[in-house]
Design a protein around this motif. Structure first.
Motif, mmCIF file in Angstrom:
data_model
loop_
_atom_site.group_PDB
_atom_site.id
_atom_site.type_symbol
_atom_site.label_atom_id
_atom_site.label_comp_id
_atom_site.label_asym_id
_atom_site.label_seq_id
_atom_site.Cartn_x
_atom_site.Cartn_y
_atom_site.Cartn_z
ATOM 1 N N CYS A 22 0.808 -1.193 -0.144
ATOM 2 C CA CYS A 22 -0.044 0.001 -0.148
ATOM 3 C C CYS A 22 0.908 1.296 0.078
ATOM 4 C CB CYS A 22 -0.836 0.091 1.130
ATOM 5 S SG CYS A 22 -2.345 -1.133 1.074
ATOM 6 N N ILE A 23 2.247 1.342 0.392
ATOM 7 C CA ILE A 23 3.031 2.434 0.413
ATOM 8 C C ILE A 23 3.847 2.198 -0.644
ATOM 9 C CG2 ILE A 23 4.492 3.591 1.979
ATOM 10 C CD1 ILE A 23 1.848 3.442 3.264
ATOM 11 N N ALA A 24 3.570 2.798 -1.681
ATOM 12 C CA ALA A 24 4.313 2.445 -2.995
ATOM 13 C C ALA A 24 5.529 3.333 -2.923
ATOM 14 C CB ALA A 24 3.397 2.653 -4.179
ATOM 15 N N GLU A 25 5.257 4.648 -2.416
ATOM 16 C CA GLU A 25 6.476 5.645 -2.497
ATOM 17 C C GLU A 25 6.293 6.409 -1.127
ATOM 18 O OE1 GLU A 25 4.273 9.352 -4.653
ATOM 19 O OE2 GLU A 25 4.586 7.838 -5.895
ATOM 20 N N PRO A 26 7.723 6.989 -0.858
ATOM 21 C CA PRO A 26 7.536 7.749 0.543
ATOM 22 C C PRO A 26 6.500 8.650 0.830
ATOM 23 C CG PRO A 26 9.791 7.530 -0.497
ATOM 24 C CD PRO A 26 8.739 7.075 -1.506
ATOM 25 N N ALA A 27 5.917 9.118 1.850
ATOM 26 C CA ALA A 27 4.926 10.017 2.082
ATOM 27 C C ALA A 27 5.821 11.244 2.137
ATOM 28 C CB ALA A 27 4.258 9.760 3.253
ATOM 29 N N SER A 28 5.145 12.588 2.255
ATOM 30 C CA SER A 28 5.574 13.827 2.310
ATOM 31 C C SER A 28 6.272 13.827 3.766
ATOM 32 C CB SER A 28 4.679 15.108 2.031
ATOM 33 O OG SER A 28 3.868 14.764 3.161
ATOM 34 N N SER A 29 6.410 15.054 4.148
ATOM 35 C CA SER A 29 7.095 15.206 5.516
ATOM 36 C C SER A 29 6.089 15.043 6.735
ATOM 37 C CB SER A 29 7.731 16.531 5.547
ATOM 38 O OG SER A 29 6.672 17.434 5.505
ATOM 39 N N ARG A 30 4.672 14.492 6.378
ATOM 40 C CA ARG A 30 3.787 14.333 7.317
ATOM 41 C C ARG A 30 4.138 13.173 8.338
ATOM 42 N NH1 ARG A 30 -2.801 13.793 6.680
ATOM 43 N NH2 ARG A 30 -3.276 13.861 8.727
ATOM 44 N N PRO A 31 4.249 13.550 9.626
ATOM 45 C CA PRO A 31 4.628 12.629 10.658
ATOM 46 C C PRO A 31 3.661 11.502 10.423
ATOM 47 C CG PRO A 31 4.639 14.609 11.576
ATOM 48 C CD PRO A 31 4.095 14.864 10.256
ATOM 49 N N ILE A 32 4.024 10.106 10.743
ATOM 50 C CA ILE A 32 3.076 9.136 11.238
ATOM 51 C C ILE A 32 3.391 8.142 12.196
ATOM 52 C CG2 ILE A 32 4.488 7.459 9.644
ATOM 53 C CD1 ILE A 32 1.732 6.574 8.123
ATOM 54 N N ALA A 33 2.473 7.994 12.873
ATOM 55 C CA ALA A 33 2.599 7.060 14.224
ATOM 56 C C ALA A 33 1.748 5.662 13.955
ATOM 57 C CB ALA A 33 2.116 7.704 15.288
ATOM 58 N N VAL A 34 2.705 4.631 14.242
ATOM 59 C CA VAL A 34 2.084 3.312 14.088
ATOM 60 C C VAL A 34 1.692 2.529 15.410
ATOM 61 C CG1 VAL A 34 2.714 1.053 13.017
ATOM 62 C CG2 VAL A 34 3.883 2.862 12.193
ATOM 63 N N LEU A 35 0.418 2.006 15.284
ATOM 64 C CA LEU A 35 0.015 1.222 16.488
ATOM 65 C C LEU A 35 -0.365 -0.153 15.817
ATOM 66 C CD1 LEU A 35 -3.417 1.601 17.206
ATOM 67 C CD2 LEU A 35 -2.453 3.836 16.706
ATOM 68 N N ARG A 36 -0.371 -1.052 16.864
ATOM 69 C CA ARG A 36 -0.956 -2.379 16.616
ATOM 70 C C ARG A 36 -1.685 -2.648 17.917
ATOM 71 N NH1 ARG A 36 -1.677 -6.743 13.372
ATOM 72 N NH2 ARG A 36 -0.912 -8.577 14.154
ATOM 73 N N HIS A 37 -1.446 -3.744 18.416
ATOM 74 C CA HIS A 37 -2.097 -4.154 19.866
ATOM 75 C C HIS A 37 -1.081 -3.917 20.835
ATOM 76 C CE1 HIS A 37 -4.512 -6.511 22.506
ATOM 77 N NE2 HIS A 37 -3.358 -6.989 22.799
ATOM 78 N N SER A 38 0.167 -4.271 20.967
ATOM 79 C CA SER A 38 0.625 -3.965 22.175
ATOM 80 C C SER A 38 1.966 -3.471 21.680
ATOM 81 C CB SER A 38 1.126 -5.285 22.823
ATOM 82 O OG SER A 38 2.128 -6.069 22.158
ATOM 83 N N GLY A 39 2.368 -2.952 20.685
ATOM 84 C CA GLY A 39 3.562 -2.190 20.189
ATOM 85 C C GLY A 39 4.742 -3.131 19.783
ATOM 86 N N ARG A 40 4.734 -4.373 19.925
ATOM 87 C CA ARG A 40 5.999 -5.009 19.667
ATOM 88 C C ARG A 40 6.176 -5.284 17.850
ATOM 89 N NH1 ARG A 40 4.987 -9.086 23.979
ATOM 90 N NH2 ARG A 40 3.100 -9.468 22.771
ATOM 91 N N ARG A 41 5.161 -5.627 17.263
ATOM 92 C CA ARG A 41 4.920 -5.808 15.959
ATOM 93 C C ARG A 41 4.895 -4.505 15.259
ATOM 94 N NH1 ARG A 41 0.997 -10.756 15.558
ATOM 95 N NH2 ARG A 41 0.064 -9.434 17.014
ATOM 96 N N SER A 42 4.262 -3.483 15.768
ATOM 97 C CA SER A 42 4.302 -2.228 15.089
ATOM 98 C C SER A 42 5.780 -1.524 14.913
ATOM 99 C CB SER A 42 3.467 -1.487 15.846
ATOM 100 O OG SER A 42 3.887 -0.939 17.158
ATOM 101 N N ALA A 43 6.546 -1.758 15.922
ATOM 102 C CA ALA A 43 7.959 -1.355 15.822
ATOM 103 C C ALA A 43 8.654 -1.999 14.265
ATOM 104 C CB ALA A 43 8.822 -2.131 17.135
#
Length: 113
Positions: A58-79
């Motif tokens: 889904c992420i074919a090219e880098p995004a602009s400078s917009r910050p992104i924060a990842v989350l999943r269930h507990s944080g291990r796999r989102s790292a």
């Protein structure tokens, strides 16, 4: 040696710190990388929802400078996803410590766990 590898970094922040970023008028996008059935149970409003195994497609090219924060269930796999996005060229990548579980404990106690 042919070249040096530069370590890919991302910031780890708590859900409370993430919510506080809005007070600084910083543009940010939460990216929930859990499966669809998981986000049907509990989801952070305004989050972009892409299952972890589909992020690369889904992420074919880098995004602009917009910050992104990842989350999943507990944080291990989102790292791992955060590291992938930083390597893919996202300017500001954060991993939300404790992810949706911590979000429900600290930001929105009404969020199902």
């Amino acid at each position: 040696m042919a070249g040096r590898c530069t370590p890919v970094t991302y910031e780890v922040i708590t859900p409370i710190e993430f919510v506080g970023l809005a007070d600084e008028d910083e543009r940010r996008q939460p990216l929930d990388v859990r499966e669809e059935w998981e986000t049907a149970i509990a989801a952070v409003e305004s989050s972009l929802r892409i299952p972890m195994n589909a992020v690369a497609a889904c992420i074919a090219e880098p995004a602009s400078s917009r910050p992104i924060a990842v989350l999943r269930h507990s944080g291990r796999r989102s790292a791992g996803v955060a590291a992938f996005l930083a390597e893919a060229g996202f300017a500001t990548v954060r991993n939300i410590a404790g992810s949706i579980d911590a979000w429900a404990q600290t930001v929105d106690p009404n969020l199902p766990r």
